[in-house]
Design an enzyme around this catalytic site. Structure first.
Site, PDB file in Angstrom:
ATOM      1  N   HIS A   9       0.829  -1.206   0.000  1.00  0.00           N
ATOM      2  CA  HIS A   9       0.000   0.000   0.000  1.00  0.00           C
ATOM      3  C   HIS A   9       0.864   1.258   0.000  1.00  0.00           C
ATOM      4  O   HIS A   9       2.033   1.234   0.407  1.00  0.00           O
ATOM      5  CB  HIS A   9      -0.916   0.015   1.222  1.00  0.00           C
ATOM      6  CG  HIS A   9      -0.161  -0.099   2.511  1.00  0.00           C
ATOM      7  ND1 HIS A   9       0.512   0.966   3.083  1.00  0.00           N
ATOM      8  CD2 HIS A   9       0.060  -1.160   3.319  1.00  0.00           C
ATOM      9  CE1 HIS A   9       1.094   0.576   4.194  1.00  0.00           C
ATOM     10  NE2 HIS A   9       0.841  -0.721   4.359  1.00  0.00           N
ATOM     11  N   GLU A  86      -2.645  -7.651   7.179  1.00  0.00           N
ATOM     12  CA  GLU A  86      -1.270  -7.553   7.656  1.00  0.00           C
ATOM     13  C   GLU A  86      -1.015  -8.510   8.813  1.00  0.00           C
ATOM     14  O   GLU A  86      -1.955  -9.023   9.435  1.00  0.00           O
ATOM     15  CB  GLU A  86      -0.991  -6.107   8.078  1.00  0.00           C
ATOM     16  CG  GLU A  86       0.374  -5.824   8.654  1.00  0.00           C
ATOM     17  CD  GLU A  86       1.560  -6.126   7.754  1.00  0.00           C
ATOM     18  OE1 GLU A  86       1.783  -7.313   7.414  1.00  0.00           O
ATOM     19  OE2 GLU A  86       2.303  -5.184   7.414  1.00  0.00           O
TER      20      GLU A  86
END
Length: 190
Positions: A9, A86
């Site tokens: 990201h 994550e």
């Protein structure tokens, strides 16, 4: 053989976490900064992404915003996969500060992601993280080129890198095998 383009990201606005004193998964709701948005627009120009067939994303805001920009720029559909989230620094989801996150991350690094014999740690082990990400990857082996938007620790664990993965960077990962039988493939148009 499937070529995966693993994109971390763009830069997230971590200051929101401290401003609102967010805890656990609440800390993963932050959007990208203006710099992070620019990083992703720049990554979308990469020649390797032009032949991709689909974008698969983590459910966290920073990865979803990254996927949305790529989707708009490349004209691709997005699939959201919960298990691309994550690394879990605290499996109880109770951590609430950058200091605690740093402490847990340092403990993970000191132990190379492996629980010491006879011990259980609050963080997700390297094996646990790798296993859940690989299961998602395996679902997309019916494609030739797949973009995955996700997170640094997950990407590093998958490709075996020890160094930090820069925001909006692209790592290549190739995998062979048979796709899992899934309704997913019957709903995607090539």
């Amino acid at each position: 053989m499937t070529q995966f383009y693993l994109i971390r990201h763009g830069e997230p606005d971590w200051e929101i976490n401290e401003l609102y004193q967010l805890k656990g998964h609440g800390r993963d709701l932050v959007p990208l900064t203006d710099t992070g948005v620019r990083q992703v627009y720049e990554a979308a120009k990469d020649e390797r992404l032009q032949a991709a067939e689909i974008i698969v994303s983590s459910p966290y805001t920073r990865a979803l915003q990254t996927a949305a920009i790529l989707s708009k720029e490349l004209g691709l559909d997005i699939r959201i996969e919960f298990d691309l989230r994550e690394w879990q620094p605290d499996l109880t989801f109770q951590y609430g500060s950058l200091e605690r996150l740093t402490e847990l991350g340092n403990d993970y690094d000191a132990n190379h992601g492996v629980y010491p014999p006879g011990e259980t740690k609050p963080w997700e082990s390297k094996e646990m993280l790798s296993s859940r990400v690989e299961k998602v990857i395996d679902q997309y082996l019916g494609f030739q080129k797949v973009i995955i938007t996700g997170h640094g620790m997950a990407i590093r664990t998958l490709i075996g890198e020890a160094a930090e993965t820069p925001h909006a960077s692209i790592s290549e990962y190739t995998k062979t095998g048979s796709p899992l039988k899934s309704k997913l493939f019957s709903t995607v148009h090539h």
